[in-house]
Write a protein that holds these residues in place. Structure first.
Motif, PDB file in Angstrom:
ATOM      1  N   GLU A 117       0.827  -1.203   0.000  1.00 12.27           N
ATOM      2  CA  GLU A 117       0.000   0.000   0.000  1.00 12.27           C
ATOM      3  C   GLU A 117       0.865   1.257   0.000  1.00 12.27           C
ATOM      4  OE1 GLU A 117      -3.645  -0.231   2.565  1.00 12.27           O
ATOM      5  OE2 GLU A 117      -2.665  -2.089   3.169  1.00 12.27           O
ATOM      6  N   LEU A 118       1.994   1.206   0.710  1.00  7.91           N
ATOM      7  CA  LEU A 118       2.914   2.334   0.789  1.00  7.91           C
ATOM      8  C   LEU A 118       4.310   1.840   0.448  1.00  7.91           C
ATOM      9  CD1 LEU A 118       3.732   5.262   1.710  1.00  7.91           C
ATOM     10  CD2 LEU A 118       4.008   4.296   4.006  1.00  7.91           C
ATOM     11  N   VAL A 119       4.965   2.528  -0.485  1.00  5.33           N
ATOM     12  CA  VAL A 119       6.341   2.180  -0.836  1.00  5.33           C
ATOM     13  C   VAL A 119       7.187   3.446  -0.812  1.00  5.33           C
ATOM     14  CG1 VAL A 119       7.903   1.163  -2.536  1.00  5.33           C
ATOM     15  CG2 VAL A 119       5.578   0.260  -2.298  1.00  5.33           C
ATOM     16  N   VAL A 120       8.267   3.393  -0.044  1.00  7.56           N
ATOM     17  CA  VAL A 120       9.255   4.455  -0.038  1.00  7.56           C
ATOM     18  C   VAL A 120      10.347   4.029  -1.009  1.00  7.56           C
ATOM     19  CG1 VAL A 120      10.974   5.678   1.344  1.00  7.56           C
ATOM     20  CG2 VAL A 120       8.731   5.129   2.336  1.00  7.56           C
ATOM     21  N   PHE A 121      10.545   4.826  -2.053  1.00 14.15           N
ATOM     22  CA  PHE A 121      11.595   4.577  -3.034  1.00 14.15           C
ATOM     23  C   PHE A 121      12.751   5.489  -2.679  1.00 14.15           C
ATOM     24  CE2 PHE A 121       7.784   3.189  -5.189  1.00 14.15           C
ATOM     25  CZ  PHE A 121       8.192   2.039  -5.867  1.00 14.15           C
ATOM     26  N   ALA A 122      13.836   4.912  -2.162  1.00 21.05           N
ATOM     27  CA  ALA A 122      14.960   5.696  -1.650  1.00 21.05           C
ATOM     28  C   ALA A 122      16.201   5.490  -2.515  1.00 21.05           C
ATOM     29  CB  ALA A 122      15.251   5.297  -0.212  1.00 21.05           C
ATOM     30  N   SER A 123      16.852   6.602  -2.843  1.00 19.74           N
ATOM     31  CA  SER A 123      18.048   6.547  -3.684  1.00 19.74           C
ATOM     32  C   SER A 123      19.009   7.653  -3.275  1.00 19.74           C
ATOM     33  CB  SER A 123      17.664   6.745  -5.156  1.00 19.74           C
ATOM     34  OG  SER A 123      18.809   6.810  -5.979  1.00 19.74           O
ATOM     35  N   PRO A 124      20.297   7.373  -3.355  1.00 23.44           N
ATOM     36  CA  PRO A 124      21.241   8.483  -3.249  1.00 23.44           C
ATOM     37  C   PRO A 124      21.169   9.288  -4.553  1.00 23.44           C
ATOM     38  CG  PRO A 124      22.410   6.465  -3.782  1.00 23.44           C
ATOM     39  CD  PRO A 124      20.963   6.089  -3.558  1.00 23.44           C
ATOM     40  N   THR A 125      21.644  10.500  -4.500  1.00 23.21           N
ATOM     41  CA  THR A 125      21.708  11.320  -5.702  1.00 23.21           C
ATOM     42  C   THR A 125      23.018  11.012  -6.411  1.00 23.21           C
ATOM     43  OG1 THR A 125      20.442  13.028  -4.586  1.00 23.21           O
ATOM     44  CG2 THR A 125      21.588  13.664  -6.597  1.00 23.21           C
ATOM     45  N   PHE A 126      22.929  10.475  -7.620  1.00 24.64           N
ATOM     46  CA  PHE A 126      24.084  10.188  -8.463  1.00 24.64           C
ATOM     47  C   PHE A 126      23.922  10.981  -9.748  1.00 24.64           C
ATOM     48  CE2 PHE A 126      25.510   5.613  -7.116  1.00 24.64           C
ATOM     49  CZ  PHE A 126      25.853   6.093  -5.867  1.00 24.64           C
TER      50      PHE A 126
END
Length: 179
Positions: A64-73
């Motif tokens: 239902e909830l997804v956190v899409f986390a990424s470093p900035t490249f």
């Protein structure tokens, strides 16, 4: 509510993992998130039909909830996250998923990246991207209070959007008005 954190950092056990998990727990303190570290899938992300990637894709699509986390490249999210997102069908692959784009960086130069670069891709895949993206300082996010303030502001919206039933749209509208 099922909550998942997708970590697009090529380094396992990264600050990106820590930040994404903190955001998910802040928005839904009642649900322990499932964590998918894309680095563990490696070359499997390059081929279609890999069973482990298919299972990760299913986990995300059913959340239902997804956190899409990424470093900035290079001023955007990682290629690793891009490879994973390519696995989803356009328009419908993330239908029914409330997606929160989170990116970490060394300074404020790319603070708009979550909203300008990652959020449109999530929306293109059918996700509900109702919350603003969150950009975090990669060295201070754990103690600077930004995640707590974000979670306090947007938790009511997440809760309203996560409710099933005919009144969810009305509740979400009221939550946005009060946020």
């Amino acid at each position: 509510m099922t909550v998942t954190v997708v970590v697009g950092n090529p380094k396992p056990a990264s600050r990106t993992l820590a930040a994404g998990t903190l955001v998910a727990r802040g928005l839904r303190p009642d649900a322990e998130p499932t964590v998918l570290e894309l680095a563990t899938y490696g070359p499997a992300l390059l081929s279609w039909g890999d069973p482990a990637v298919a299972e990760a894709k299913r986990t995300v699509a059913e959340s239902e909830l997804v956190v899409f986390a990424s470093p900035t490249f290079k001023a955007t999210y990682t290629g690793l996250l891009k490879l994973f997102l390519e696995q989803f069908d356009g328009g419908t692959g993330l239908a029914g998923v409330l997606a929160v784009p989170v990116m970490l960086g060394a300074g404020p130069a790319h603070a708009l990246a979550p909203d300008l670069l990652l959020k449109p891709v999530l929306a293109e895949l059918g996700a509900t991207a109702a919350l603003p993206g969150l950009y975090l300082a990669d060295r201070t996010f754990a103690e600077d209070g930004v995640i707590g303030a974000y979670a306090d502001r947007w938790r009511p919206v997440v809760q309203a959007l996560g409710r099933s039933g005919a009144d969810s749209t009305v509740n979400a509208s009221k939550a946005v008005e009060h946020a």
